[in-house]
Motif scaffolding. Sequence first.
Motif, mmCIF file in Angstrom:
data_model
loop_
_atom_site.group_PDB
_atom_site.id
_atom_site.type_symbol
_atom_site.label_atom_id
_atom_site.label_comp_id
_atom_site.label_asym_id
_atom_site.label_seq_id
_atom_site.Cartn_x
_atom_site.Cartn_y
_atom_site.Cartn_z
ATOM 1 N N SER A 53 0.829 -1.198 0.000
ATOM 2 C CA SER A 53 0.000 0.000 0.000
ATOM 3 C C SER A 53 0.860 1.243 0.000
ATOM 4 O O SER A 53 2.078 1.177 0.074
ATOM 5 N N ALA A 54 0.217 2.368 -0.043
ATOM 6 C CA ALA A 54 0.857 3.681 -0.122
ATOM 7 C C ALA A 54 1.748 3.739 -1.345
ATOM 8 O O ALA A 54 2.966 3.736 -1.282
ATOM 9 N N VAL A 55 1.125 3.813 -2.465
ATOM 10 C CA VAL A 55 1.763 3.767 -3.776
ATOM 11 C C VAL A 55 3.082 4.499 -3.828
ATOM 12 O O VAL A 55 4.107 3.943 -4.170
ATOM 13 N N LEU A 56 3.088 5.722 -3.489
ATOM 14 C CA LEU A 56 4.253 6.548 -3.752
ATOM 15 C C LEU A 56 5.448 6.177 -2.909
ATOM 16 O O LEU A 56 6.551 6.008 -3.415
ATOM 17 N N THR A 57 5.263 6.047 -1.638
ATOM 18 C CA THR A 57 6.391 5.733 -0.782
ATOM 19 C C THR A 57 6.985 4.388 -1.148
ATOM 20 O O THR A 57 8.188 4.248 -1.315
ATOM 21 N N TYR A 58 6.129 3.374 -1.310
ATOM 22 C CA TYR A 58 6.637 2.048 -1.601
ATOM 23 C C TYR A 58 7.336 1.958 -2.950
ATOM 24 O O TYR A 58 8.388 1.358 -3.063
ATOM 25 N N THR A 66 15.379 8.128 -5.455
ATOM 26 C CA THR A 66 15.724 9.114 -4.435
ATOM 27 C C THR A 66 15.111 10.480 -4.669
ATOM 28 O O THR A 66 14.666 11.119 -3.726
ATOM 29 N N ASP A 67 15.079 10.954 -5.909
ATOM 30 C CA ASP A 67 14.520 12.279 -6.176
ATOM 31 C C ASP A 67 13.045 12.334 -5.817
ATOM 32 O O ASP A 67 12.580 13.242 -5.140
ATOM 33 N N VAL A 68 12.322 11.359 -6.283
ATOM 34 C CA VAL A 68 10.886 11.328 -6.055
ATOM 35 C C VAL A 68 10.584 11.078 -4.579
ATOM 36 O O VAL A 68 9.668 11.674 -4.015
ATOM 37 N N LEU A 69 11.341 10.223 -3.930
ATOM 38 C CA LEU A 69 11.090 9.906 -2.522
ATOM 39 C C LEU A 69 11.101 11.160 -1.660
ATOM 40 O O LEU A 69 10.229 11.345 -0.809
ATOM 41 N N GLU A 70 12.063 12.029 -1.868
ATOM 42 C CA GLU A 70 12.151 13.240 -1.054
ATOM 43 C C GLU A 70 10.914 14.119 -1.214
ATOM 44 O O GLU A 70 10.399 14.661 -0.237
ATOM 45 N N HIS A 71 10.409 14.245 -2.437
ATOM 46 C CA HIS A 71 9.191 15.026 -2.663
ATOM 47 C C HIS A 71 7.997 14.367 -1.974
ATOM 48 O O HIS A 71 7.165 15.040 -1.368
ATOM 49 N N ILE A 72 7.926 13.068 -2.088
ATOM 50 C CA ILE A 72 6.807 12.337 -1.502
ATOM 51 C C ILE A 72 6.815 12.475 0.018
ATOM 52 O O ILE A 72 5.801 12.785 0.637
ATOM 53 N N LEU A 73 7.968 12.253 0.625
ATOM 54 C CA LEU A 73 8.053 12.315 2.081
ATOM 55 C C LEU A 73 7.816 13.720 2.616
ATOM 56 O O LEU A 73 7.381 13.886 3.756
ATOM 57 N N SER A 74 8.080 14.718 1.807
ATOM 58 C CA SER A 74 7.866 16.084 2.268
ATOM 59 C C SER A 74 6.412 16.533 2.114
ATOM 60 O O SER A 74 6.034 17.575 2.631
ATOM 61 N N HIS A 75 5.595 15.733 1.429
ATOM 62 C CA HIS A 75 4.175 16.078 1.278
ATOM 63 C C HIS A 75 3.502 15.930 2.639
ATOM 64 O O HIS A 75 3.608 14.894 3.295
ATOM 65 N N GLU A 76 2.797 16.970 3.068
ATOM 66 C CA GLU A 76 2.249 17.000 4.424
ATOM 67 C C GLU A 76 1.279 15.866 4.731
ATOM 68 O O GLU A 76 1.141 15.467 5.887
ATOM 69 N N ALA A 77 0.613 15.302 3.742
ATOM 70 C CA ALA A 77 -0.362 14.242 4.002
ATOM 71 C C ALA A 77 0.211 12.839 3.825
ATOM 72 O O ALA A 77 -0.498 11.851 3.968
ATOM 73 N N CYS A 78 1.489 12.737 3.536
ATOM 74 C CA CYS A 78 2.090 11.429 3.279
ATOM 75 C C CYS A 78 2.140 10.585 4.557
ATOM 76 O O CYS A 78 2.657 11.012 5.575
ATOM 77 N N ASP A 79 1.614 9.378 4.468
ATOM 78 C CA ASP A 79 1.690 8.416 5.559
ATOM 79 C C ASP A 79 3.021 7.676 5.412
ATOM 80 O O ASP A 79 3.220 6.933 4.461
ATOM 81 N N VAL A 80 3.916 7.873 6.350
ATOM 82 C CA VAL A 80 5.253 7.281 6.279
ATOM 83 C C VAL A 80 5.244 5.809 6.672
ATOM 84 O O VAL A 80 6.134 5.055 6.308
ATOM 85 N N ASP A 81 4.224 5.378 7.391
ATOM 86 C CA ASP A 81 4.177 4.015 7.916
ATOM 87 C C ASP A 81 2.987 3.188 7.433
ATOM 88 O O ASP A 81 2.390 2.448 8.221
ATOM 89 N N PRO A 82 2.635 3.248 6.153
ATOM 90 C CA PRO A 82 1.536 2.383 5.722
ATOM 91 C C PRO A 82 1.993 0.927 5.785
ATOM 92 O O PRO A 82 3.171 0.633 5.598
ATOM 93 N N ARG A 88 2.498 -7.234 5.854
ATOM 94 C CA ARG A 88 2.344 -6.262 6.936
ATOM 95 C C ARG A 88 3.660 -5.508 7.163
ATOM 96 O O ARG A 88 4.042 -5.218 8.286
ATOM 97 N N ALA A 89 4.328 -5.212 6.059
ATOM 98 C CA ALA A 89 5.606 -4.496 6.088
ATOM 99 C C ALA A 89 5.376 -3.020 5.803
ATOM 100 O O ALA A 89 4.428 -2.641 5.125
ATOM 101 N N THR A 90 6.260 -2.197 6.338
ATOM 102 C CA THR A 90 6.229 -0.758 6.096
ATOM 103 C C THR A 90 7.320 -0.403 5.076
ATOM 104 O O THR A 90 8.187 -1.232 4.776
#
Length: 177
Positions: A53-58, A66-82, A88-90
Motif C-alpha cells: 500500500s501507499a503507492v508513492l512511498t513504496y 531518491t529524487d521522487v522519494l524526497e518530494h513524496i516524504l515532504s508532502h504534508e499528508a504522506c503516511d510514512v508508515d503504511p 504487513r511491512a512498512t
Amino acid sequence: MSEDKGANNNQRLLAAARTDNEELLLEVFEAGDFDINHQDGVGNTAPSFRNISAVLTYCSVQNGSTDVLEHILSHEACDVDPINRINRATPLHLACQLEDDGMRSYMVESLLDAGADTKIRDKNGELAVSFVPPTDEETRKLFRKTQAHIMTVSQDDIASDDDGEAASGSGSGSDED
C-alpha cells in the motif's frame, strides 16, 4: 509520456514514483486532485509490487527512487508508515531489504527523518532493523541514533512536567493556607 495521457493523477503519481520521474511528479503536485496515499483496488501499488500500500512511498523505496522519494516524504499528508496487506511491512522494512548498502542507508535515513516508526513489526514479528545486514554498521547506527533521540525526547517530556509542578509549588506538602 503518452502512456500517462488519460490517466488520473493518482495513476500518474504511481508512474512517476515507479520510474523516478521527478518532472511528472511535480506536474501532478502542481495540478492537485490526487491522494498521496492512493491504493489500487487490492491495496497494490503497482503490478510488480506484491500487495504494497501507499503507492508513492513504496514504489520509491522499492526502486531506489531518491529524487521522487524526497518530494513524496515532504508532502504534508504522506503516511510514512503504511502497512501492506500480505507481509504487513512498512516502507522502512522494505528499505532495510535493499541490496545496495549506500541506497539502503540513504532510504532508511530519509524515512527515519520523516518520522518512520521503528517499532512496527511485520507479519512474522520482525522489526525493520532485523533486515539490515550485520555488516551494514552505517544503517544500524541510524536506528540507534533514532532510538536515542526518542528516549531523549521522552525523558525531556517527563522532566518538564516535574519541573513545572515544582515551580508552581503544588505538592510541596506545606500546610499553610
